[in-house]
Design an enzyme around this catalytic site. Structure first.
Site, mmCIF file in Angstrom:
data_model
loop_
_atom_site.group_PDB
_atom_site.id
_atom_site.type_symbol
_atom_site.label_atom_id
_atom_site.label_comp_id
_atom_site.label_asym_id
_atom_site.label_seq_id
_atom_site.Cartn_x
_atom_site.Cartn_y
_atom_site.Cartn_z
ATOM 1 N N HIS A 56 0.844 -1.384 -0.073
ATOM 2 C CA HIS A 56 0.003 0.080 -0.016
ATOM 3 C C HIS A 56 0.654 1.209 0.258
ATOM 4 C CE1 HIS A 56 0.510 -0.218 4.650
ATOM 5 N NE2 HIS A 56 0.593 1.189 4.290
ATOM 6 N N ASP A 73 -0.729 -7.514 1.381
ATOM 7 C CA ASP A 73 0.068 -5.932 1.518
ATOM 8 C C ASP A 73 1.669 -6.198 1.433
ATOM 9 O OD1 ASP A 73 0.496 -3.311 1.468
ATOM 10 O OD2 ASP A 73 0.078 -3.460 3.610
ATOM 11 N N SER A 110 4.531 1.983 8.157
ATOM 12 C CA SER A 110 4.314 0.874 6.849
ATOM 13 C C SER A 110 5.268 0.507 6.097
ATOM 14 C CB SER A 110 2.957 1.609 5.998
ATOM 15 O OG SER A 110 2.038 1.979 6.845
#
Lengths: 248, 439
Positions: free
Chosen positions: A40, A93, A198
């Site tokens: 992402h 992801d 992330s």
């Protein structure tokens, strides 16, 4: 990183800072030309960002110093089954970035190991999460200039699922927890990964070696009591990782 | 008028009077020119002759000429009282031609019709050797031996003589010329008896380069010498021996020179006697030997083969280096080496060197390095060790990282592996650790 500490130099040498169109994200070195991150981070509105919008930094723990010597991507490989147009589906992801130049490893840049086939994620086992993401000081979220880390335990999958179900009562559009994910964190909160982390590594240790068990993926709030951070379960992607690296 | 062509020589033929076996007509004058090849004579045999008989064959006759000289004149018949009949014996021409002229007058006796003649002729080889010596003082046809052949003859000479270029007379042979066989026997003219006086003979022994001549005179050696206070002098008779590049030596006396090693592939012998005195001469056997080359010596770290006690013309030697060494000549490496003993007693090329081989710089190792453990300048049996830049890289597996310079000039591990090792990144082991002491 919430509830963590500044990482001393050379303690997490696989940590990568990504800057994607100015947005901060994390990654980890897994080979002399490969960085692994969350999909992402590099997919925007369903499309993979262009190489020239992606800057890659590694080797230092301080962001301002780190950003002086960017590296660039030769190619970006997002997992083919990652499909998250509405930002509510973080299944698969995971993405790989191939670097333009080959890395020479040293004490500040070193790859993290990949999971062994059949690696287990035992509940309660402490993992190390790091990143340049948001931290909290005096109840205020701030953007850190220093790589931080925190140790978090692996959370039982059902416990995590229950926490997500509970969270859904308060909020809509909370993503699903899939078998390609696992959770880590404390039930009482306070320690967690957060925005900007992330793609960063969640490592477990075996025989003194850190292996990449998870990729910081998503979560409901950060460090909140009763919620956990959700990580991509890297062990499920060994074949894809190896295949992608071999073919490229 | 043009001259008649010479009659083609025949080996045999037949001649008959006109109208034979019918009576010949009157007033005849008929001529036959018979010819056989040079070196032959004509034998003429009458099978029948019946010509009017008269005294001296006055009326009718058959006359036989040789070069315009009338040799015979025939007439009559076999049993007639008059005339001259050849009978049954053939006649022989002095040379290779004969002319027959038959003539008849105008009258023939009516009571008897004469039939004429019929004769056959054939070529008979002339035995030139039996011919008497010409009276012009030119001497015999052959001075020594005459060999008759069909149509010709050959002259030959007795042993010790040679036919002169006139192919007729003989001259004393010195047995000279060039002796080029690897071994042979020479002797003076007439040996062991004394030859005619004033002999001047030259003998040349010449064999292929690379061989040397050794003379071995027999014990029976006699060349007249003159005694003088300085010893016997070869004043009037001598045998002069000339070896290439050396002063000639004259031999004489009664003592055989025995064995003379000339160290040359060419020897000239000149035998001289004058008009007086007597020398019985000499004889010798000669043999040849291959030229010797010097011992080639040895080559450090190499081997010269074959190992012989002596090396002779056309012998080859080879040099091979010990394992780990290479052949070098004039600063250049050569794949193999051989040399041959030449005719001049020298080796065709000098021995090479054996120089230790080297494997060159070992391949660099990415994210690692190489260190010498033993040896010198990458030479044979040098040992190197590859290492990776630890702790960030480590060698793949537990392969032995020691490589030795092998005889094939490759760096090779003890496992026969040639490829240099690989440094793999070490993962997940930071050099600094997060230490948490607070509890």
């Amino acid at each position: 990183i919430f509830g963590g500490q500044d990482a001393p130099d050379n303690t997490i040498p696989w940590q990568v800072l990504l800057s994607v169109s100015g947005k901060r994200a994390g990654g980890m070195v897994i080979g002399d030309r490969w960085v692994m991150t969350a999909a992402h981070n590099i997919v925007d509105k369903g499309a993979v960002v262009s190489n020239d919008t992606l800057q890659i930094f590694m080797g230092l723990n301080e962001v301002t110093a780190l950003k002086k010597s960017p590296l660039f991507a030769a190619s970006i490989h997002v997992h083919p089954e990652y499909n998250n147009p509405s930002y509510v589906d973080y299944n698969n992801d995971i993405a790989l970035i191939k670097l333009e130049d080959t890395l020479t490893f040293n004490s500040s840049v070193m790859p993290v190991c990949l999971p062994e086939p059949g690696a287990t994620y035992d509940t309660g086992v402490m993992g190390l999460v790091s990143g340049f993401g948001l931290t909290i000081e005096n109840n205020r979220q701030i953007l850190t200039n220093q790589l931080k880390y925190v140790y978090l335990p692996v959370v039982d999958q059902q416990t995590c699922r229950d926490s997500i179900t509970s969270a859904r009562r308060r909020s809509n559009n909370i993503p699903d927890l899939t078998t390609n994910m696992f959770c880590a964190g404390l039930p009482e909160g306070g320690k967690d990964s957060c925005q900007g982390d992330s793609g960063s590594p969640f490592t477990l240790t075996k025989d003194g070696r850190h292996w990449a068990a998870g990729i910081v993926s998503w979560g409901v709030d950060c460090g909140r009591k009763g919620t956990y951070g959700v990580y991509t379960r890297v062990a499920n992607y060994l074949n894809w990782i190896q295949k992608t690296m071999q073919e490229n | 008028c043009s001259p008649l062509p010479e009659p083609e020589p025949q080996m045999y033929g037949e001649v008959q009077s006109p109208l034979y076996p019918q009576p010949y007509p009157p007033n005849l004058q008929e001529q036959w020119d018979l010819a056989v090849p040079e070196g032959y004579q004509i034998r003429l045999t009458f099978t029948h002759l019946d010509i009017e008989a008269s005294a001296n064959c006055y009326y009718d006759s058959l006359t036989v000429f040789y070069k315009e000289k009338a040799l015979w004149k025939f007439c009559g018949s076999e049993n007639s009282a008059d005339g001259h009949h050849p009978g049954n014996q053939p006649i022989l021409s002095p040379g290779n031609s004969l002319t027959l002229i038959f003539q008849s007058d105008s009258n023939n006796p009516e009571a008897h019709q004469n039939l004429g003649f019929s004769a056959q002729y054939q070529a008979i080889d002339i035995d030139e050797c039996s011919a008497p010596e010409p009276g012009d003082g030119s001497g015999p046809l052959c001075s020594q031996i005459c060999l008759n052949t069909l149509g010709s003859y050959l002259c030959s000479c007795h042993h010790g003589y040679e036919l002169r270029s006139d192919q007729r007379t003989c001259v004393l042979s010195c047995g000279g010329g060039i002796f080029d066989e690897p071994e042979g026997h020479l002797f003076s003219p007439g040996y062991p008896n004394h030859p005619p006086h004033a002999v001047s003979c030259q003998y040349v022994i010449s064999v292929q380069e690379g061989f040397t001549i050794t003379l071995n005179f027999t014990d029976n050696f006699h060349i007249e010498s003159m005694d003088s206070p300085e010893g016997p002098q070869c004043l009037h008779h001598w045998l002069e021996l000339t070896v290439r590049d050396e002063q000639p030596i004259k031999l004489c006396g009664r003592t055989s020179p025995g064995v003379i090693v000339t160290n040359s592939n060419m020897v000239k012998l000149e035998y001289h006697t004058d008009d007086e005195g007597q020398s019985n001469g000499w004889s010798l056997d000669y043999s040849t030997h291959r030229v010797k080359c010097p011992l080639p010596g040895s080559v450090a770290k190499g081997r010269v083969t074959p190992s012989l006690s002596e090396y002779l013309f056309r012998d080859y030697i080879y040099v091979r280096c010990d394992q780990g060494y290479k052949l070098m000549m004039n600063g250049r490496e050569i794949e193999s080496f051989s040399t041959i003993c030449q005719s001049n007693g020298k080796w065709h090329r000098p021995l090479p060197e054996c120089r230790i081989i080297d494997c060159g710089e070992p391949d660099p190792l990415l994210n690692g390095g190489v260190a010498f453990l033993s040896g010198f300048q990458n030479q044979y049996l040098s040992v190197i060790q590859y290492r990776c830049n630890e702790p960030f890289y480590s060698l793949l597996g537990d392969a032995n990282v020691n490589f030795t310079c092998d005889a094939d000039r490759k760096w090779r591990s003890t496992h026969e592996v040639i490829d240099s090792p690989l440094c793999l990144p070490v993962c997940g082991q930071p050099t600094n650790h997060i230490n948490v002491y607070q509890r």
